[in-house]
Design a protein around this motif. Structure first.
Motif, mmCIF file in Angstrom:
data_model
loop_
_atom_site.group_PDB
_atom_site.id
_atom_site.type_symbol
_atom_site.label_atom_id
_atom_site.label_comp_id
_atom_site.label_asym_id
_atom_site.label_seq_id
_atom_site.Cartn_x
_atom_site.Cartn_y
_atom_site.Cartn_z
ATOM 1 N N PRO A 1 0.962 -1.306 0.074
ATOM 2 C CA PRO A 1 -0.009 -0.177 0.005
ATOM 3 C C PRO A 1 0.715 1.331 -0.013
ATOM 4 O O PRO A 1 0.207 2.317 -0.314
ATOM 5 N N LEU A 2 1.954 1.303 0.310
ATOM 6 C CA LEU A 2 3.049 2.476 0.228
ATOM 7 C C LEU A 2 3.788 2.631 -0.932
ATOM 8 O O LEU A 2 4.446 3.789 -0.999
ATOM 9 N N ARG A 3 3.659 1.689 -1.807
ATOM 10 C CA ARG A 3 4.349 1.910 -3.204
ATOM 11 C C ARG A 3 3.286 2.278 -4.322
ATOM 12 O O ARG A 3 2.103 1.705 -4.239
ATOM 13 N N ALA B 1 -0.012 4.130 -12.951
ATOM 14 C CA ALA B 1 1.314 3.831 -12.639
ATOM 15 C C ALA B 1 1.746 4.733 -11.414
ATOM 16 O O ALA B 1 2.370 4.412 -10.621
ATOM 17 N N ARG B 2 1.200 6.088 -11.425
ATOM 18 C CA ARG B 2 1.615 6.977 -10.295
ATOM 19 C C ARG B 2 0.874 6.725 -9.186
ATOM 20 O O ARG B 2 1.150 7.511 -7.942
ATOM 21 N N GLN B 3 -0.277 5.987 -9.152
ATOM 22 C CA GLN B 3 -1.067 5.936 -7.916
ATOM 23 C C GLN B 3 -0.719 4.766 -7.102
ATOM 24 O O GLN B 3 0.077 3.824 -7.454
ATOM 25 N N ARG B 4 -1.161 4.635 -5.784
ATOM 26 C CA ARG B 4 -1.072 3.627 -4.794
ATOM 27 C C ARG B 4 -2.254 2.669 -4.960
ATOM 28 O O ARG B 4 -3.347 3.143 -5.296
ATOM 29 N N PRO B 5 -2.117 1.474 -4.640
ATOM 30 C CA PRO B 5 -3.263 0.425 -4.563
ATOM 31 C C PRO B 5 -4.459 1.061 -4.016
ATOM 32 O O PRO B 5 -5.472 0.664 -4.358
ATOM 33 N N MET C 1 -9.517 -2.792 -10.542
ATOM 34 C CA MET C 1 -8.079 -2.174 -11.095
ATOM 35 C C MET C 1 -7.146 -2.557 -10.382
ATOM 36 O O MET C 1 -6.030 -2.816 -10.932
ATOM 37 N N ARG C 2 -7.141 -3.058 -9.139
ATOM 38 C CA ARG C 2 -5.962 -3.660 -8.238
ATOM 39 C C ARG C 2 -5.718 -4.924 -8.875
ATOM 40 O O ARG C 2 -4.489 -5.485 -9.025
ATOM 41 N N GLN C 3 -6.772 -5.707 -9.146
ATOM 42 C CA GLN C 3 -6.665 -7.256 -9.783
ATOM 43 C C GLN C 3 -5.876 -7.207 -11.009
ATOM 44 O O GLN C 3 -4.849 -7.824 -11.476
ATOM 45 N N ARG C 4 -6.233 -6.017 -11.959
ATOM 46 C CA ARG C 4 -5.370 -5.998 -13.197
ATOM 47 C C ARG C 4 -4.091 -5.448 -12.920
ATOM 48 O O ARG C 4 -3.030 -5.697 -13.836
ATOM 49 N N LEU D 1 -5.544 13.275 -8.161
ATOM 50 C CA LEU D 1 -4.729 12.574 -9.274
ATOM 51 C C LEU D 1 -3.372 13.061 -9.125
ATOM 52 O O LEU D 1 -3.031 14.031 -9.194
ATOM 53 N N PRO D 2 -2.408 11.860 -8.784
ATOM 54 C CA PRO D 2 -1.029 12.329 -8.701
ATOM 55 C C PRO D 2 -0.434 12.712 -9.885
ATOM 56 O O PRO D 2 -0.692 12.347 -10.924
ATOM 57 N N GLY D 3 0.432 13.896 -9.681
ATOM 58 C CA GLY D 3 1.105 14.438 -10.890
ATOM 59 C C GLY D 3 0.228 15.213 -11.834
ATOM 60 O O GLY D 3 0.756 15.799 -12.849
#
Length: 541
Positions: free
Chosen positions: A121-123, A167-171, A178-181, A305-307
């Protein structure tokens, strides 16, 4: 090859190499004195998909983990023995952890059913997927293509929209589907010759599941060997060349997919096919009150949204209105990322909406401080999608149920079709289906007026699923209202009275279940029904 019409895929006969990618003979796995796999034989060739099905607790997930040297994961030490255990020509009998680390990712990829527990969850998602490339020793497998480009390509092939953003988001910022994909992307990024997939479409809506199965079909046709561990017989019909049916750790039937699904020989296989949810909700009709128990008005929720800077945001729920009457079963469906899980959190007051309000029994709910809500929490209970993440791994099932208010944990387990021995087990030692049933028991412990169920049967085999649906019908008949959030249209049709269809955070269709099924007005609804699985059908037609 069909991927989206709901018809079975006609898969070409795979080309048989002299050496199978996976060869297993007399595989035995034991936890202390309990033998979970009992002399299993498997062979999977390049360009072939072998499906492994069976009741919950048959040993399917243990098999998947054993093929990556992870049988002992989950809090219980395992003893693994086999006459043959070869992957991509490598003899892995007696392999040490160092040996397995060289194999994982590079020679065999794994997709587990517990996406939230499998992702850090932190990455960021990029870091998770890129790690497979670095640990497998294949960061330059495509020549000069940089790692970032290959990560984005894997995310896109796994069906994730806006892969640069994801790609820039966290789980934790992603929906369950989306997590499964993202897990699938992590498994395919290094292009291993063997993929082991443990319930890869469990959390996916019908349209996305069809896309993922089409992706897996393309990988198979390109020469990847697939071992598909699943309870979804529709997925089996779409993509598998052969099927092995497990029961009590043994293979009780094996054969070509078409023959096994249409002319099953063993009673276990016949039972699985007979238990598929089909058709409308059975009579008698439930007694539904006129009083509104839970209501949401003009609900809106956005996330940064990140970025994207201070103005960049994603609207997960946009102006949604929803009501649940006493004794009613409301289904909430939609594509992955449509806002189902966010709406669930708003209704539970687990998150506060940016706009709008939620009322419980015509009294303020979402606007109250948590200290004032706490006394009313027992009236509305949740069965979460990520069951394992919601349980204290240090406590056994008996303690978990007692903490939830159960005076007799064993009797409560019996209501969800679990034996008394489960009370003394730890959550991580249970199968996915067993954990899901414990979560339902925990939610029922306080005898709530409203039960909110986020994919409550997604991890269950069809036989156990049928029992759970019968149980939930009994709960509704006793007067408890239900909100069922699900991607499985057949389950929604079998259990619910009304359905609400979400797309991009908005309600695009709402009405009585049978009316919506017979005359869908929205293109989203029609697409979901068209993508329903071919055996019994997610649409339940």
């Amino acid at each position: 090859m069909s991927g989206r019409t709901g018809e079975p895929m006609l898969t070409p006969a795979p080309v048989r190499d002299a050496e199978p990618v996976l060869a297993v003979a007399d595989l035995r796995v034991s936890f202390r004195s309990l033998e979970v796999l009992r002399g299993l034989d498997l062979r999977v060739h390049a360009g072939e998909c072998l499906a492994v099905v069976g009741p919950s607790g048959a040993g399917k997930s243990v098999l998947a983990r054993s093929l990556l040297g992870l049988a002992g994961e989950g809090g219980a030490p395992a003893r693994v023995a086999a006459a043959t255990l070869r992957i991509a020509g490598r003899d892995l009998r007696g392999a040490r952890e160092r040996d397995w680390r060289r194999v994982r990712g590079r020679h065999v990829g794994l997709v587990l059913q517990d996406a939230l527990g499998s992702l850090d969850p932190l990455r960021t998602v990029h870091a998770e997927v890129a790690e497979t490339l670095h640990t497998s020793g294949r960061p330059a497998a495509r020549g000069s293509a940089p790692v970032g480009e290959r990560v984005r390509d894997a995310l896109a092939r796994a069906g994730l929209p806006e892969p640069d953003v994801v790609a820039r988001q966290r789980p934790g910022a992603l929906s369950g589907g989306m997590r499964q994909r993202a897990l699938i992307a992590s498994a395919i990024v290094a292009e291993p010759p063997l993929l082991v997939l443990d319930e890869p479409t469990t959390a996916l809506d019908a349209t996305v599941a069809a896309d993922v199965l089409a992706l897996l079909g393309r990988l198979r046709d390109a020469g990847t060997a697939l071992l598909l561990v699943t309870h979804d017989l529709g997925a089996v019909a779409r993509i598998a060349d052969r099927v092995v049916v497990l029961a009590d750790g043994r293979a009780v039937e094996e054969g070509p997919t078409a023959r096994v699904l249409t002319e099953p020989h063993h009673a276990v296989t016949r039972g699985l096919l007979a238990a598929l949810p089909r058709g409308p909700k059975p009579p008698p009709a439930p007694v539904i009150g006129t009083d509104v128990l839970l209501a949401g008005h003009g609900l809106r929720r956005t996330y940064p949204l990140p970025g994207r800077g201070p103005r960049g945001a994603r609207t997960a729920v946009d102006g949604v209105a929803v009501t649940v009457r006493r004794g009613e079963a409301l289904g909430i469906v939609g594509e992955s990322g449509s806002g189902k899980s966010t709406l669930t959190r708003l209704l539970l007051a687990a998150e506060r909406p940016d706009e709008g309000t939620v009322e419980l029994d015509r009294a303020p709910w979402s606007d109250l401080p948590e200290a004032r809500r706490r006394a009313r929490r027992a009236r509305i209970r949740l069965v979460p999608q990520d069951v394992l993440a919601s349980m204290d791994p240090r406590r056994d099932v008996r303690r978990i149920l007692r903490d939830a208010g159960a005076s007799n944990p064993v009797a409560l387990l019996a209501r969800v079709h679990l034996g008394p021995e489960v009370a003394d087990r730890m959550p991580r030692s249970l199968s996915g289906g067993q954990r899901q049933r414990v979560a339902i028991a925990r939610a029922l412990a306080a005898d709530p007026e409203l039960l909110v169920l986020d994919e409550p049967v997604s991890a269950l085999d069809v036989a156990v699923q049928a029992g759970i649906l019968d149980l939930l019908r009994e709960v509704q008949d006793a007067g408890t209202a239900l909100v069922l959030v699900s991607h499985d249209l057949a389950v929604v049709r079998r259990l619910c009275d009304r359905v609400l269809v979400l797309s991009e955070g908005r309600v695009v269709e709402e009405g009585a279940v049978e009316t919506v099924w017979a005359q869908p007005r929205s293109e989203v609804t029609r697409a979901l029904l068209a993508a329903a699985s071919p055996v019994g059908g997610r649409g339940g037609r």
